[in-house]
Enzyme design. Structure first.
Site, PDB file in Angstrom:
ATOM      1  N   GLU A  70       0.811  -1.196   0.000  1.00 57.20           N
ATOM      2  CA  GLU A  70       0.000   0.000   0.000  1.00 57.20           C
ATOM      3  C   GLU A  70       0.855   1.262   0.000  1.00 57.20           C
ATOM      4  O   GLU A  70       0.956   1.951  -0.987  1.00 57.20           O
ATOM      5  CB  GLU A  70      -0.928  -0.038   1.219  1.00 57.20           C
ATOM      6  N   GLU A 313      -8.614  18.612  38.760  1.00 55.06           N
ATOM      7  CA  GLU A 313      -9.594  19.672  38.943  1.00 55.06           C
ATOM      8  C   GLU A 313      -8.953  21.033  39.128  1.00 55.06           C
ATOM      9  O   GLU A 313      -9.545  22.039  38.774  1.00 55.06           O
ATOM     10  CB  GLU A 313     -10.499  19.349  40.144  1.00 55.06           C
TER      11      GLU A 313
END
Lengths: 506, 91
Positions: A70, A313
């Protein structure tokens, strides 16, 4: 009398070196055989094929041959370099050899009469002999078919190639295209000649998120783990498989206690946390989870334990500033090498990538205790199933290190209530600590209780606590109040309280 | 000898396989229609020279490559399909 004996030797497996693959395949790829790796476009088939060769070279000095139908080799060299594999250098060392069967631009072949792919076989054999290869990758079968008009010749010839590979004694992977994530194994019916071993790579779009999985569909004559396992492709590493349910729960259980950082909380837990336990701290936003995390770190560092804090956080600056307010100097602890803070934005990566980063930090820093604040913040990054797998994998990884791990979870509402994190996490944690807001006579107060403490007695009461510039101060149990945990605290008059108290006594 | 209208060909075969023999026979037939000196044919046996097959990116045999004049052309098969072949040689 004659006995029929079936004394076939068991199939040997070749460890691929791809992280996690040996676990799900129970040892690697069947040695001396060809395995079909099928997947849709973009499912990392080429990466898998190339990594199979790359890890062979990196880990065992096993040479490999890469047959490309490919992409031309120049493109592959460039693309694979970004995964950290120096193909050009390996080619010079005769560790890696390309067989370039990619279409030549501007040189379309005309077909006239019968042909066979004898030249391909000769070239593969030549390459295998040249570098002494024990691994061969063929990428991809679909691209062979698109180069020729006569598909039946190609099919017959590929079967011959598979036989030739077997005779050469090499372990091979062949990639093939699929058109759907859940459908026939591959296009062009290639599985009919490489059907013994089939691996499927998937990349479905679920809730607007891509989630890569790998499945060993079959290994003829040998065992493997069933089902799909999530994986990720990382720069400089390639494919990393996260073998959730293949994780073995074989860690020992320690009776050694470590401090939570707060003497009163240690007493509530019956003498501190167990050394190899997972602790879940649940609470609404702002009620003191990060504080408890900081105390946990202080408790460790004051005994010269190395602590790792993974924060999702708050930023580094916020964490440092908050801790100073509670009398804890994170920066100084980092300078002393007792603390490492890793702050990441949850959306910065997928769950699998977060998990791998966490594992990497744990492996490199080798902490004596670890805190994650908060796990809930990572909930929104993945799908529900993905999050569940993430939680289990993380918990098991920490548990294997035999260190205490403190994880915080944010409740859905201010007064408590279940969150997704808790639903998935609570059954695998050893200790659960609840922090709750308590509204009492027009005043907002805070309560802490130990809900669960596996393998130990613990206090059942809900104690009030306060936060000051020395951290968390745990006080007396709440009296005359019921319904704290259900989020609807009610004040009970003293006489009523005693009456309720005596009601269940004989 | 290398006049501008000389055609250079290279035929790849695998040993003395029947396909290769058929291709050679087909080429011989074509040659009857052309002046022989216009065609230069080199036959490469990939079993003897696998590296050469590598150079020309040959995966199927027999394969006939027109090296010159440019542009290159490649035809694969035993060349028994006559109309295709005649066009290839410019007939």
């Amino acid at each position: 009398m004659t006995f029929l004996t079936h004394s076939k030797a068991p199939i040997e497996k070749l460890p691929t070196g791809i992280e996690g693959f040996e676990l799900i395949s129970r040892g690697g790829l069947p040695k001396g055989r060809t395995t079909l790796v099928a997947g849709t476009s973009g499912s990392a088939k080429t990466v898998f094929a190339a990594q199979f060769l790359a890890e062979g070279i990196r880990q065992n000095q096993e040479a490999g041959v890469f047959v490309t139908f490919e992409e031309p080799p120049e493109d592959l060299r460039t693309n694979l370099l970004s995964l950290g594999w120096p193909i050009t250098a390996w080619e010079a060392e005769k560790k890696w050899c390309f067989v370039d069967a990619s279409p030549q631009p501007g040189l379309d072949a005309i077909e006239s009469g019968e042909f066979d792919l004898g030249a391909l076989l000769v070239r593969v054999e030549h390459a295998v002999n040249k570098v002494g290869a024990s691994r061969v990758a063929i990428d991809s079968l679909g691209a062979v078919f698109s180069q020729f008009v006569n598909a039946s010749i190609v099919r017959a010839e590929l079967r011959r190639l598979a036989m030739a590979l077997k005779e050469m004694g090499v372990t091979a992977v062949m990639t093939a295209e699929r058109t759907e994530e859940y459908g026939e194994i591959s296009r062009f019916g290639v599985e009919e000649f490489v059907a013994d071993n089939v691996i499927i790579l998937r990349n479905p779009l679920i809730e607007e998120k891509r989630r890569r999985t790998i499945e060993v569909l079959k290994f003829r004559g040998t065992v493997h783990q069933k089902g799909e396992y999530p994986f990720t492709v990382l720069p400089d590493q390639g494919i990393i498989i996260i073998p959730i349910s293949a994780i073995e729960l074989k860690q020992r259980s320690s009776q050694t206690r470590v401090t939570s950082g707060i003497p009163d909380l240690d007493r509530m837990c019956g003498g501190g946390f167990f050394r190899d336990s997972l602790i879940l701290v649940s609470g609404a936003t702002g009620c003191g989870k990060t504080l408890l995390t900081a105390e946990f770190i202080k408790g460790g560092t004051s005994r010269n334990e190395r602590c790792l804090l993974l924060a999702y956080e708050e930023s580094r600056e916020q964490l440092i500033r908050n801790a100073i307010g509670w009398g804890i100097d994170f920066e100084k602890l980092e300078e002393q090498g007792l603390l490492k803070m890793v702050c990441a934005y949850p959306e910065s990566a997928g769950l699998e990538d977060h998990l791998i980063q966490m594992k990497h930090e744990i492996d490199s820093f080798k902490p004596d205790r670890i805190a994650v604040d908060s796990v809930t913040a990572l909930e929104r990054v993945g799908t529900l199933r993905g999050f569940r797998e993430f939680i289990i994998s993380l918990a098991s990884f920490v548990k294997h290190r035999e260190i205490p791990g403190l994880f915080t979870a944010t409740t859905a509402t201010l007064t408590g209530g279940p969150s997704v994190t808790e639903a998935h996490f609570s059954s695998i944690t050893d200790t659960i600590i609840l922090l709750r807001y308590v509204e009492m006579l027009g005043e907002m107060r805070r309560g802490v209780t130990v809900l669960k403490m596996r393998g130990s007695m613990h206090e059942k009461e809900i104690r009030e606590y306060a936060i000051d510039n020395h951290g968390m101060q745990i006080g007396k149990p709440f009296r005359n109040i019921v319904g704290i945990l259900s989020g609807k605290p009610e004040y009970v008059i003293r006489e009523e309280y005693h009456r309720l108290d005596g009601m269940f006594q004989e | 000898m290398n006049s501008p209208d000389t055609l250079h060909f290279r035929l790849y075969v695998a040993g003395s396989s029947p396909g290769g023999q058929r291709a050679l026979a087909s080429i011989a037939k074509i040659r009857q229609h052309l002046f022989d000196e216009h065609i230069q044919l080199e036959v490469v046996d990939i079993l003897m020279e696998p590296a050469k097959a590598e150079e020309d990116h040959i995966i199927a045999v027999p394969a006939l490559v027109r090296l010159s004049p440019a542009p290159r052309y490649k035809i694969i098969g035993d060349l028994t399909n006559a109309p295709n072949l005649r066009a290839f040689f410019g007939l």
